[in-house]
Design a protein around this motif. Structure first.
Motif, PDB file in Angstrom:
ATOM      1  N   PHE A  67       0.832  -1.198   0.000  1.00 32.70           N
ATOM      2  CA  PHE A  67       0.000   0.000   0.000  1.00 32.70           C
ATOM      3  C   PHE A  67       0.871   1.255   0.000  1.00 32.70           C
ATOM      4  N   LYS A 122       2.403   2.703  -3.253  1.00 37.60           N
ATOM      5  CA  LYS A 122       1.404   3.321  -4.135  1.00 37.60           C
ATOM      6  C   LYS A 122       0.891   4.633  -3.534  1.00 37.60           C
ATOM      7  N   PHE A 131     -10.354  11.007  -0.333  1.00 39.06           N
ATOM      8  CA  PHE A 131      -9.873   9.741  -0.869  1.00 39.06           C
ATOM      9  C   PHE A 131      -8.714   9.194  -0.027  1.00 39.06           C
ATOM     10  N   GLU A 184      -2.328   0.303  14.280  1.00 41.00           N
ATOM     11  CA  GLU A 184      -2.096   1.761  14.354  1.00 41.00           C
ATOM     12  C   GLU A 184      -0.628   2.067  14.146  1.00 41.00           C
ATOM     13  N   LYS A 198       1.330   8.331  -5.180  1.00 37.35           N
ATOM     14  CA  LYS A 198       0.233   9.261  -5.480  1.00 37.35           C
ATOM     15  C   LYS A 198       0.462  10.614  -4.826  1.00 37.35           C
ATOM     16  N   THR A 258      -9.550   2.379   5.636  1.00 38.59           N
ATOM     17  CA  THR A 258      -9.780   1.024   5.116  1.00 38.59           C
ATOM     18  C   THR A 258      -8.643   0.099   5.530  1.00 38.59           C
ATOM     19  N   LEU A 259      -7.454   0.639   5.456  1.00 38.54           N
ATOM     20  CA  LEU A 259      -6.287  -0.167   5.811  1.00 38.54           C
ATOM     21  C   LEU A 259      -6.412  -0.685   7.245  1.00 38.54           C
ATOM     22  N   LYS A 260      -6.914   0.182   8.102  1.00 31.27           N
ATOM     23  CA  LYS A 260      -7.069  -0.235   9.497  1.00 31.27           C
ATOM     24  C   LYS A 260      -8.138  -1.331   9.609  1.00 31.27           C
ATOM     25  N   LYS A 261      -9.190  -1.182   8.840  1.00 30.45           N
ATOM     26  CA  LYS A 261     -10.266  -2.173   8.899  1.00 30.45           C
ATOM     27  C   LYS A 261      -9.785  -3.537   8.419  1.00 30.45           C
ATOM     28  N   ILE A 262      -8.866  -3.515   7.480  1.00 32.56           N
ATOM     29  CA  ILE A 262      -8.377  -4.782   6.948  1.00 32.56           C
ATOM     30  C   ILE A 262      -7.471  -5.486   7.957  1.00 32.56           C
ATOM     31  N   GLY A 263      -6.890  -4.728   8.843  1.00 32.69           N
ATOM     32  CA  GLY A 263      -6.069  -5.387   9.858  1.00 32.69           C
ATOM     33  C   GLY A 263      -4.727  -4.730  10.110  1.00 32.69           C
ATOM     34  N   ALA A 264      -4.469  -3.583   9.461  1.00 31.18           N
ATOM     35  CA  ALA A 264      -3.204  -2.884   9.738  1.00 31.18           C
ATOM     36  C   ALA A 264      -3.303  -2.271  11.125  1.00 31.18           C
ATOM     37  N   ARG A 316      -9.885   7.968   3.372  1.00 32.69           N
ATOM     38  CA  ARG A 316     -10.615   6.705   3.280  1.00 32.69           C
ATOM     39  C   ARG A 316      -9.649   5.534   3.183  1.00 32.69           C
ATOM     40  N   GLN A 317      -8.578   5.770   2.436  1.00 32.28           N
ATOM     41  CA  GLN A 317      -7.595   4.708   2.231  1.00 32.28           C
ATOM     42  C   GLN A 317      -6.978   4.263   3.569  1.00 32.28           C
TER      43      GLN A 317
END
Lengths: 253, 675
Positions: free
Chosen positions: B278, B281, B585, B600, B285, B592-598, B588-589
């Protein structure tokens, strides 16, 4: 993996405008169980899933998974737990727009520092199962809602989670895709003994569950157990929805 | 009425939503306005104006600085103010889709900017009034003027500043209004050829080559000899290097660094590790999106560091020259020595030491590097034994001499000319053997204001053989404390009638060239001294020079400090805002990363990398580019002044690093709140 939810509550907003999303809910999910959570909009289904999946901390109460009280764990431990043991199919997909389809799917394994071989093997497996090979190098922006849902599901399943949380997993899918996904969830539930908690409005989707818990206004209202006859269970779900009320679906006279 | 209330509510909500970023912008603007007001007030300050220490040149420089500072303040406010409109782009577009007219949207951003600008100007001016006495005292202290600085506020200046503030506010609000007016439509981005990844990557590689060429040429500049033959070449080279850096760094930011991140991203050995997949990328950006701003900050920082190093090195040279020219508190020639002595007795001045030395003057031929030929010049000559009798504190500033050595003494400021230390071309003194080997120094015994042109210290034997055409004796007094000379006495001692002209009459050869000594006359308006015509001072009160140097250096130190702090605050706030103002944007990224399991910690790591990238890149590239000044100093001052560069560079790194750390803390706090 057994889940015990004891007396959890969660409020949103400040004192004056506080919304009681969960009110002292108790729930037990046995290992390998496929539990559906149903209820009208705003009943607290997503909040309950978020709390059990450790994405949100409840205001009080206990969530015990595998004999560990998750409410007492440090954020770092919770993140590790989510990453290793859990998968989550989000209602809003929660895909990373900067990554392509394949990268989104394999991300949980990459975060786990899995080997390249394992990553490729798991991806190929899901690729075959969900038929997403053509999408693998596409950008998220180029996908339809249904395709995004499938990708979100693939990501949740890639690390063979012991618990799978699904928030309206078939909400954006056509019936064929929905059936494929639900069948797969049922297979992993039966073969791998994966515990599944799924929030849904859809009675057909709920009919795949072994038990459905109905919640209303943040509290457990009722529950129905699947005796093995899916059609009968479907009817039971429909009847309970009529009883509980709420939403156009529930107000059929 | 209801509509107006909604518009006001929208403005209020926008201001509240962006409060953290607005506070940083307002603080930086307040500082700029305060400094501008303070400088304007110092220009008309009566305490300074009535003081005889306050030179009119200082006032003029300060006046010019007010305009320069005003220009940069306006540019800063206009440029950074645009960030907030950009941040609300999506919101404005939604209003437009819902039926709000473009004019109304423009009016909303106009009013929003107007409020923020007005607050900045009013607070800035109030801060200026509060700090006026303190800043004045600081200036007086740095200039080492014995003056009690009084609080003063000029109603006229305040009124002018209010007008400037109002006009500036209106113009900037109009700018932002127009920005949002043209922003609301979704424009299909033109696909420029240079945005194609292959073209961009190739341009990036070209940029790297340009930049590296610049670095190599800079190093070459350091090794270049300093003479007229290479001066033009080196000036062109400096310009070429600057252009190479300018374009090179932009292309590196635009194409090469994204290419590196792209390669890292493609290499699974790197990207399949934790959050790297992640992060590469995400950073890519962020980098591409902020290329222009990072480049702008880099170039401005490089310029700031270079200017600071140049000023500091220049200050050192002036100070050194002053140190070298300052030998005795009082110096005079034969014509005024008795009068000075008389006045010292009369004023009961305690004299610590008295010195006098005979001087011979004749014609010599020295090599002129600009003309590549020998030219006749006046030379003052002192014998080695007389020179050695002078206090050691003076002679030790020059290279040590043996009895048979020759020493050429030239002003330290002439070190600014090429070939300062070049002794390849012998000196020819009239009717004397050529001086082929000599040492070079810059300490003029009795101070350089007593001499015209250059001087030679020669062996006694050589000295005695010189046929002097205009001899004199120089006198010097070391006094304890002040000399107690009144203005009338000083005026009398400095009367022009005691001075005389020395004119070199150039003959067909050196032997036929002569020196004529004539009485100094008052030059008519528009009349100047001729070439090879020199004035011999009769009396120099060198302590005055000391004060002038102190005041001038203090004054410029004040301005440079104010400007560098302002620049740092402006650039720091610019970068801080760029880090803090993530769009929806980007937020949100991370969520989302935290929700996936990254965890803090991992997200914190991403924020850290992001801040390091946005702060580190300008810092590294600015330092490399500003190193060019070391090459320039090597050419202009004959010394690379690496020490000055290291000192300023380190200060820059420390201050910028601290800003970076602060930004990281703020950034992480913002992210953690939203996660």
């Amino acid at each position: 993996m057994q889940i015990i939810v004891k007396n959890i509550a969660k409020d949103y907003g400040k004192k004056k405008n506080a919304v009681h999303a969960l009110k002292d809910i108790d729930l037990q999910v046995a290992q390998g169980e496929f539990v559906g959570i149903m209820g009208p909009s705003g009943a607290g289904k997503s909040t309950l899933l978020n709390a059990i999946s450790t994405n949100e901390r409840p205001d009080h109460g206990q969530i015990i998974i595998d004999s560990i009280d998750m409410t007492q764990q440090h954020d770092k431990t919770l993140a590790q737990y989510r990453r290793h043991k859990m998968g989550f199919i989000y209602q809003s997909f929660e895909l990373l727009d900067s990554l392509n389809v394949k990268e989104n799917i394999i991300l949980p394994l990459v975060l786990n520092h899995s080997s390249k071989k394992v990553i490729e093997e798991r991806f190929d497996h899901l690729n075959r199962l969900l038929d997403i090979g053509e999408l693998s190098h596409r950008s998220i922006d180029d996908l339809s809602l249904g395709q995004r849902q499938i990708i979100s599901a693939a990501r949740a399943l890639i690390n063979n989670p012991e618990i799978l949380f699904a928030d309206e997993p078939t909400g954006s899918l056509d019936s064929k895709s929905a059936t494929i996904l639900l069948n797969y969830m049922q297979i992993i539930n039966q073969r791998e003994k994966t515990t599944i908690l799924m929030a849904t409005h859809d009675a057909f989707t709920a009919s795949y569950c072994s038990r459905v818990v109905f919640i209303k206004d943040g509290s457990v209202f009722s529950e129905i157990v699947n005796s093995g006859d899916r059609n009968a269970f479907f009817e039971q779900v429909i009847n309970m929805q009529r009883t509980i009320g709420g939403g156009s679906y529930f107000n059929i006279p | 009425m209801a509509a107006i209330s909604i518009y006001l509510k929208i403005i209020r909500k926008s201001l509240y939503k962006l409060r953290d970023s607005y506070i940083i912008y307002v603080l930086a603007s307040v500082f700029a306005v305060a400094v501008l007001t303070l400088l304007a007030m110092l220009v008309v300050d009566p305490t300074l104006k009535t003081s005889h220490y306050w030179n009119i040149s200082f006032q003029q420089v300060m006046y010019a600085m007010v305009f320069i500072f005003a220009f940069f303040t306006f540019v800063y406010m206009a440029y950074v103010g645009g960030f907030f409109i950009e941040q609300q782009k999506n919101e404005f577009r939604t209003y437009f889709k819902l039926g709000m007219s473009k004019f109304t949207i423009a009016l909303i951003s106009f009013l929003e900017t107007f409020v923020v600008q007005l607050i900045s100007w009013i607070i800035g001016m109030l801060v200026a009034l509060i700090l006026q006495k303190f800043v004045g005292m600081l200036l007086v202290y740095l200039m080492r003027i014995d003056l009690t600085f009084k609080f003063y506020y000029s109603a006229k200046v305040v009124w002018i500043m209010l007008q400037v503030g109002l006009y500036s506010t209106l113009i900037l609000s109009l700018f932002n209004g127009l920005r949002s007016y043209f922003l609301v439509r979704d424009k299909h981005k033109k696909k420029h050829l240079y945005n194609h990844w292959l073209v961009r990557s190739l341009l990036g590689v070209l940029g790297l080559l340009l930049f590296l060429t610049g670095v190599i040429l800079t190093l070459q500049l350091l090794t270049m000899g300093r003479n007229y033959d290479t001066l033009d070449q080196s000036l062109v080279m400096t310009l070429v290097i600057a252009i190479l850096y300018l374009f090179g760094s932009y292309l590196v930011f635009k194409g090469f660094l994204p290419l590196v991140l792209e390669i890292l991203d493609r290499l699974k050995i790197f990207s399949y590790r934790g959050t790297n997949l992640f992060t590469f990328k995400y950073l890519h950006k962020r980098l591409v999106k902020n290329t222009s701003i990072i480049w702008f900050i880099t170039e401005l920082s490089a310029l700031a560091v270079a200017v600071l190093v140049f000023c500091y090195a220049g200050y050192q040279v002036v100070y050194q020259d002053y140190q070298n020219s300052y030998s005795f508190e009082l110096a005079a020639n034969k014509s005024q020595a008795q009068e000075v002595e008389k006045q010292l007795t009369k004023q009961k001045t305690h004299v610590k030491g008295r010195y006098h030395t005979p001087i011979k003057r004749t014609v010599s031929e020295v090599w002129d590097y600009s003309e590549n030929a020998y030219v006749p010049r006046l030379v003052s000559v002192m014998s080695n034994s007389d020179y050695q009798k002078l206090p050691q504190r003076l002679t030790k500033k020059n290279p040590p001499l043996k009895s048979g050595d020759f020493l050429e003494v030239k002003s330290e400021l002439s070190a600014l000319t090429p070939n300062y230390n070049d002794t390849r071309h012998p000196i020819q003194v009239k009717n004397m053997p050529k001086i082929a080997t000599r040492k070079v120094g810059s300490m003029f015994p009795y101070g350089n204001r007593m001499y015209s042109c250059y001087m030679l210290i020669v062996p006694d034997e050589y000295y005695h053989q010189i046929d002097s055409e205009a001899s004199d004796t120089f006198y010097g007094w070391d006094v304890s404390g002040a000399d107690h000379f009144s203005n009338a006495v000083i005026k009398k001692l400095q009367q022009k009638k005691h001075r005389y002209y020395l004119t070199v009459n150039i003959g067909s050869s050196l032997d036929k060239s002569t020196i004529t000594k004539t009485k100094a006359t008052k030059l008519a308006y528009g009349e100047y001294l001729k070439t090879n015509q020199y004035v011999q001072m009769s009396f120099v009160r060198q302590a005055v020079t000391k004060n002038v140097v102190r005041q001038a250096t203090g004054f410029f130190l004040f301005l440079i400090t104010i400007f560098s702090i302002s620049l740092l605050i402006a650039l720091g706030s610019l970068l801080t805002l760029k880090v803090l103002l993530r769009d929806d944007f980007e937020w949100r990224q991370l969520k989302t990363l935290k929700k996936i399991g990254a965890s803090e910690k991992e997200i914190k790591q991403i924020v850290k990398r992001e801040t390091s990238l946005l702060f580190g890149l300008p810092m590294i590239f600015a330092l490399i580019q500003s190193f060019l000044i070391v090459g320039v100093l090597n050419l202009s001052l004959n010394t690379p002044k690496v020490g000055a560069f290291v000192l300023i560079g380190l200060s820059y790194v420390v201050l910028y690093g601290l800003t970076g750390v602060l930004t990281y803390v703020l950034s992480w706090r913002g992210v953690a709140d939203k996660l």
